[in-house]
Each structure stands twice: as structure tokens, then as C-alpha cells.
Write an enzyme that holds these catalytic residues in place. Structure first.
Site, mmCIF file in Angstrom:
data_model
loop_
_atom_site.group_PDB
_atom_site.id
_atom_site.type_symbol
_atom_site.label_atom_id
_atom_site.label_comp_id
_atom_site.label_asym_id
_atom_site.label_seq_id
_atom_site.Cartn_x
_atom_site.Cartn_y
_atom_site.Cartn_z
ATOM 1 N N LYS A 77 10.763 8.196 -11.573
ATOM 2 C CA LYS A 77 10.658 8.481 -10.140
ATOM 3 C C LYS A 77 12.062 8.770 -9.641
ATOM 4 O O LYS A 77 12.853 7.858 -9.408
ATOM 5 C CB LYS A 77 10.039 7.268 -9.437
ATOM 6 N N GLU A 116 0.120 16.359 -13.842
ATOM 7 C CA GLU A 116 -0.034 15.778 -12.511
ATOM 8 C C GLU A 116 0.398 16.801 -11.474
ATOM 9 O O GLU A 116 0.662 17.961 -11.814
ATOM 10 C CB GLU A 116 0.755 14.473 -12.389
ATOM 11 N N ARG A 169 9.406 -0.255 -13.087
ATOM 12 C CA ARG A 169 9.539 1.199 -13.125
ATOM 13 C C ARG A 169 10.896 1.661 -12.613
ATOM 14 O O ARG A 169 11.458 2.631 -13.138
ATOM 15 C CB ARG A 169 8.393 1.830 -12.322
HETATM 16 C C1 LIG Z 1 5.284 8.007 -6.939
HETATM 17 C C2 LIG Z 1 4.669 9.034 -7.773
HETATM 18 C C3 LIG Z 1 3.307 8.972 -8.139
HETATM 19 C C4 LIG Z 1 2.378 7.895 -7.634
HETATM 20 O O1 LIG Z 1 2.709 6.623 -8.147
HETATM 21 P P1 LIG Z 1 2.219 5.294 -7.420
HETATM 22 O O2 LIG Z 1 2.890 4.198 -8.192
HETATM 23 O O3 LIG Z 1 0.748 5.233 -7.551
HETATM 24 O O4 LIG Z 1 2.655 5.381 -6.007
HETATM 25 C C5 LIG Z 1 2.814 9.964 -8.976
HETATM 26 N N1 LIG Z 1 3.588 10.981 -9.431
HETATM 27 C C6 LIG Z 1 4.895 11.066 -9.101
HETATM 28 C C7 LIG Z 1 5.701 12.200 -9.635
HETATM 29 C C8 LIG Z 1 5.481 10.107 -8.260
HETATM 30 O O5 LIG Z 1 6.769 10.226 -7.932
#
Ligand SMILES: *Cc1c(COP(=O)(O)O)cnc(C)c1O
Length: 340
Positions: free
Chosen positions: A184, A220, A82
Site C-alpha cells: 500500500k 484488482e 501490512r
Molecule cells: C487499500 C487497498 C485495497 C483495500 O484493502 P482493505 O484492507 O480492504 O482496505 C485494495 N487494493 C489496493 C491497491 C489498496 O491500496
């Protein structure tokens, strides 16, 4: 290694400086041999691309002490994948195969005195990040980068049990359609700060973002994916190419199917359907699953039957099973647990 003398049980989710951090620099088209540093400060040119144009991406994972005393991480291969996907979208160099996991292992091992003991509820949070470091004033990607990893011990996310939270349906978009919503990156968080502070001021814990194109489908929150349980006991999570592919959410779907024998699927979820769901939670590395008690859609309240007191029964089973796997109490699927 002897553990630091810390009251692990009273840690919150905050930054605490640990002994070592990892650094590799990118110059002339290649990454340097990584090193461990003791200085927690970063000195960069005032015009570094990261400062002016926010060219930076990050990851978040945890190191756990298992029941039998090993230090492990959970599916770091997916974080490695990722961060490269995020870097590519911001025109940054990616990390060669194996480099990410090797760096995580080095920095966690060096800080093993900071990995909280089994049963304390605390973990070592591991924060890898890549940023453009040379001076740019005309808009373009940097030529030089740093890949760094900092670590900090963090407390149990839920002190005294998981209390369900209240979310409001946001009027703002989190991401542009087909933009950078699925990476991210600090830039997405910067864009969400105004709205999260506004939500808190109005008494809500989080914002639910809808798809920016039609504003009818659940996406989300600012930093966690949604997971729902239908009234007939099926686990469903939103499918969208503009949400961050949460590793926790993907793992929970597999746990639901393979460990709990539930039906589970990723599909488009309309805001209209949410009122018919039995349970709702937010998933991410920090909390695993935070139960959602209520969603406020412009004054119209959607309350989940599990109420505001505790996790719903299926959410609880998912939570217990996944944390059991992470802490070494339950046998993990092949490749999920990587020992340091
Ligand atoms: C980090 C993050 C998540 C959660 O991802 P994980 O891999 O489960 O920690 C969800 N949404 C966003 C925008 C994020 O930055």
C-alpha cells in the site's frame, strides 16, 4: 465526550481537519515516543526522500461507534502487519510490535468527538503513513522517517443505496510482476492516476487490471480487490502475489464460510470465466463492497444478472454481515474488534 456539531449524514468521502494527529520520528535507528500534535501542516526539507523519490507507504482503517456506544476499530493488527510489509519493500524501518495499535488508539481517543455517532452511516477514517524525511539527492533510502496518523470523518460511501458501477478492462498494467503491486504505497496510486482519469473521461468508474505477465487473469482495480459469486453460490476472489492483500476481502471470505455457510475460496480467476459469474463486487475499507454491474472488455460487455439497480443477493448478505460485525450488531470472531 461531546460530539462535534456536524451534519454527519451529509459528509462525503473527503478530508476534514480534526483536532489531533500522531507523530513519531525515526532517527539513529530508533522510533521516538509518539506525541499528539495540533498543527495539521508538515514542514520538511525540500529534498526529503518522500518528495523526490516517493518513499512513503500508508494504511487505511476506520473507527466506528457501535450500537452500545463504544468506539472500536476493525482488525488493526492486520493493518500493523501490512504497513510493516509495505515499509520493508521500500527499505524503510518497520514499527516495533504494539506501536501501531497504540498509536491508533491514542489518536482516535484524542479525536473521539470526531467519531461519528452510531446510525449516522459516517465513520472516522484513520490514515497512518510512514515517509522518508531527510534530504537525499543520490538515489538511496532515507535515514530519518516520520510515522504519522491523521484522522478525518467520512460519510457513508453509498448515499441513497449502492448503485452498481461499470468497469473497463485496462490495457495498462497496475503492477510489475513480483514488484511492488502488493504493498500500500502512494507510488502505485500515482502510477494509476492517468489511467483512472482516462477511464472516467470514457464513462467508466474503474479499471480492471490483469496479471502483468500473461494478461489473462483478473488482478484488482487501482484501489480495491475483486470478489465474485459463481452461479452455484460460491464466493471466489483472485489469488495473486501482485495484488494488495485487502483486509476486507480476507474478512469477507471468512464471513462467507463461517457466518453464511457458503463455499469460499481464493484462486486464480481468468478473465474468460468472468462472464459466467452471477455477482461481482469490489472490496475495500472505504465501501466494504461496491457492486459491479458491468465489465467492458474492449467493447464486449459482460453484464451481471444482479443488474445495475442494486447489490446482488449474496453480495448484500456479505455486506450486511460484515458491517453488522463492525458496528457491534453481530458477534465478531475473536480479535476482530479492538476497543479504543
Ligand atoms: C487499500 C487497498 C485495497 C483495500 O484493502 P482493505 O484492507 O480492504 O482496505 C485494495 N487494493 C489496493 C491497491 C489498496 O491500496
Amino acid at each position: 465526550m461531546e460530539k462535534k456539531n456536524i451534519d454527519w449524514g451529509s459528509l462525503g468521502f473527503g478530508y476534514m481537519e480534526t483536532d489531533y494527529r500522531y507523530l513519531s520520528t525515526y532517527k539513529d535507528g530508533k522510533w521516538s515516543e509518539g506525541e499528539l500534535l495540533t498543527d495539521p501542516n508538515v514542514v520538511l526539507n525540500e529534498c526529503a526522500c518522500v518528495f523526490q523519490y516517493a518513499q512513503t507507504v500508508f494504511e487505511g482503517l476506520k473507527a466506528y461507534t457501535t450500537e452500545d456506544g463504544r468506539i472500536v476499530t476493525f482488525r488493526p493488527d492486520l493493518n500493523a502487519e501490512r504497513i510493516n510489509a509495505s515499509a520493508a519493500k521500500l527499505k524503510m524501518p518497520t514499527l516495533p510490535d504494539g506501536m501501531f495499535i497504540d498509536a491508533v488508539k491514542q489518536v482516535v481517543k484524542a479525536n473521539s468527538a470526531w467519531v461519528p455517532p452510531y446510525g449516522s452511516g459516517a465513520t472516522l477514517y484513520v490514515r497512518p503513513y510512514i515517509m522518508g524525511t531527510n534530504a537525499v539527492i543520490g538515489v538511496k533510502p532515507a535515514d530519518e522517517y516520520q510515522f504519522r496518523i491523521l484522522t478525518t470523518p467520512v460519510g457513508p460511501y453509498f448515499k441513497g443505496g449502492a448503485k452498481p458501477i461499470t468497469i473497463r478492462v485496462s490495457d495498462y498494467d497496475r503492477a510489475a510482476p513480483n514488484g511492488t503491486g502488493n504493498i500500500k504505497a502512494g507510488l502505485n496510486y500515482a502510477m494509476s492516476l492517468y489511467n483512472i482519469v482516462d477511464a472516467h473521461e470514457k464513462g467508466f468508474d474503474e479499471n480492471m487490471y490483469l496479471d502483468p505477465k500473461t494478461r489473462t487473469k483478473v488482478e484488482e482495480t487501482g484501489g480495491a480487490n475483486f470478489l465474485f459469486v459463481t452461479k452455484d453460490g460460491k464466493v471466489v476472489t483472485p489469488k495473486s502475489n501482485s495484488i494488495l492483500p485487502s483486509i476486507t476481502r480476507r474478512s469477507l471470505i471468512q464471513v462467507a464460510k463461517d457466518y453464511l455457510g457458503l463455499e469460499a475460496e481464493e484462486r486464480e480467476i481468468y478473465l474468460d470465466e468472468v462472464a459466467d459469474m452471477a455477482e461481482c463486487g469490489l472490496c475495500g475499507t472505504a465501501a466494504v463492497i461496491s457492486p459491479v454491474g458491468k465489465i467492458n472488455d474492449h467493447g464486449k460487455e459482460i453484464c451481471f444478472p444482479s443488474g445495475m439497480e442494486e447489490m446482488g443477493p449474496i453480495t448484500k448478505k456479505l455486506y450486511d454481515t460484515l458491517t453488522g460485525i463492525q458496528m457491534g450488531r453481530i458477534e465478531a470472531p475473536e480479535g476482530w474488534i479492538v476497543e479504543i
